[in-house]
Design a protein around this motif. Sequence first.
Motif, PDB file in Angstrom:
ATOM      1  N   ASP A  46      -7.151   1.350  -8.352  1.00 17.44           N
ATOM      2  CA  ASP A  46      -5.760   1.235  -7.897  1.00 17.44           C
ATOM      3  C   ASP A  46      -5.430   1.995  -6.790  1.00 17.44           C
ATOM      4  O   ASP A  46      -4.592   1.887  -5.943  1.00 17.44           O
ATOM      5  CB  ASP A  46      -4.714   0.937  -8.896  1.00 17.44           C
ATOM      6  CG  ASP A  46      -3.374   0.578  -8.182  1.00 17.44           C
ATOM      7  OD1 ASP A  46      -3.122  -0.187  -7.475  1.00 17.44           O
ATOM      8  OD2 ASP A  46      -2.541   1.344  -8.532  1.00 17.44           O
ATOM      9  N   SER A  47      -6.107   3.228  -7.117  1.00 17.65           N
ATOM     10  CA  SER A  47      -5.785   4.353  -6.106  1.00 17.65           C
ATOM     11  C   SER A  47      -6.772   5.239  -6.141  1.00 17.65           C
ATOM     12  O   SER A  47      -7.686   5.328  -7.181  1.00 17.65           O
ATOM     13  CB  SER A  47      -4.330   5.153  -6.687  1.00 17.65           C
ATOM     14  OG  SER A  47      -4.656   6.065  -7.827  1.00 17.65           O
ATOM     15  N   ARG A  68      -4.407  10.580  -0.100  1.00 16.18           N
ATOM     16  CA  ARG A  68      -4.611   9.815  -1.294  1.00 16.18           C
ATOM     17  C   ARG A  68      -3.843   8.187  -0.853  1.00 16.18           C
ATOM     18  O   ARG A  68      -2.690   8.352  -0.261  1.00 16.18           O
ATOM     19  CB  ARG A  68      -3.828  10.330  -2.450  1.00 16.18           C
ATOM     20  CG  ARG A  68      -4.313   9.566  -3.921  1.00 16.18           C
ATOM     21  CD  ARG A  68      -4.211  10.235  -5.097  1.00 16.18           C
ATOM     22  NE  ARG A  68      -4.191   9.366  -6.431  1.00 16.18           N
ATOM     23  CZ  ARG A  68      -5.547   9.366  -6.785  1.00 16.18           C
ATOM     24  NH1 ARG A  68      -6.745  10.138  -6.246  1.00 16.18           N
ATOM     25  NH2 ARG A  68      -5.967   8.712  -7.838  1.00 16.18           N
ATOM     26  N   CYS A  69      -4.457   7.269  -1.429  1.00 11.39           N
ATOM     27  CA  CYS A  69      -3.855   5.959  -1.123  1.00 11.39           C
ATOM     28  C   CYS A  69      -3.910   4.929  -2.412  1.00 11.39           C
ATOM     29  O   CYS A  69      -4.711   5.033  -3.234  1.00 11.39           O
ATOM     30  CB  CYS A  69      -4.640   5.409  -0.156  1.00 11.39           C
ATOM     31  SG  CYS A  69      -6.314   5.112  -0.104  1.00 11.39           S
ATOM     32  N   THR A  70      -2.984   3.857  -2.377  1.00 13.46           N
ATOM     33  CA  THR A  70      -3.012   3.040  -3.247  1.00 13.46           C
ATOM     34  C   THR A  70      -2.876   1.635  -2.781  1.00 13.46           C
ATOM     35  O   THR A  70      -2.704   1.264  -1.569  1.00 13.46           O
ATOM     36  CB  THR A  70      -1.799   3.154  -4.188  1.00 13.46           C
ATOM     37  OG1 THR A  70      -0.680   2.670  -3.509  1.00 13.46           O
ATOM     38  CG2 THR A  70      -1.632   4.528  -4.830  1.00 13.46           C
ATOM     39  N   SER A 109       0.780  -1.112  -0.100  1.00 20.97           N
ATOM     40  CA  SER A 109      -0.012  -0.036  -0.081  1.00 20.97           C
ATOM     41  C   SER A 109       0.978   1.215  -0.017  1.00 20.97           C
ATOM     42  O   SER A 109       2.027   1.231   0.310  1.00 20.97           O
ATOM     43  CB  SER A 109      -0.773   0.128   1.207  1.00 20.97           C
ATOM     44  OG  SER A 109      -1.615  -0.994   1.343  1.00 20.97           O
ATOM     45  N   ALA A 142      -6.155   0.972  -0.370  1.00 19.66           N
ATOM     46  CA  ALA A 142      -7.039   1.864  -1.423  1.00 19.66           C
ATOM     47  C   ALA A 142      -8.277   0.736  -1.684  1.00 19.66           C
ATOM     48  O   ALA A 142      -9.640   0.982  -1.186  1.00 19.66           O
ATOM     49  CB  ALA A 142      -6.569   2.056  -2.912  1.00 19.66           C
TER      50      ALA A 142
END
Length: 202
Positions: free
Chosen positions: A120-121, A137-139, A69, A143
Amino acid sequence: MVLPVVKYGHPVLRLRGKRIEAVTPEIRELAADMLETMRAAGGVGLAAQQIGRPLLLMVADVGESDRPSTLHLGGAEVDVAAHMPIVLLNPVISDPVGKELGLEGCLSFPSITADIYRADSCSVSAMGLDGRPLKFRCTGLLARVIQHENDHLHGVLFIDRMDSATKVSLAGTLKRMQKETQAALPPVRKRAGRGLPTSVRT
Ligand code: ZN
């Protein structure tokens, strides 16, 4: 306190969560109980609907997972594990980018896993447990977990996002699960007056 996790077939899983206006001691206690419940069940995320409360509240912790992540706070990448667990009130997801197939399970569906497409994000804005706005913001897994839990907050379940072949193959299991859950529900209380002869109604 570890709370019982609501299983598929319980009507609360289909309810949209109510907005939380203020972080009260009750909300703090609920969030702490949800984290404890999530950990006891070996989960990485939990939505309030899953402990029977239709509120816009989710918890997550991907700090121990080996699935990658990333987390960006204020434009800078930060250490994911150092910011876990997260508690999000009234979350809103925006700017989804990419589409990735990944394996998911759900504490409300014991023994079922399936590949689900998620962005994906994504960006997330919410209120934190301190009552302040929280934006990031995250991936990757983080996410994915946030998208899965955010679905719960709106009455959407991961089975709704499975491809039709997977859903067909799980149909029997799902039906059984639904029946078991509904059989264990307390009987609906009769409304006052119902069942009484018309002559004695007042
Ligand atoms: Zn779930």
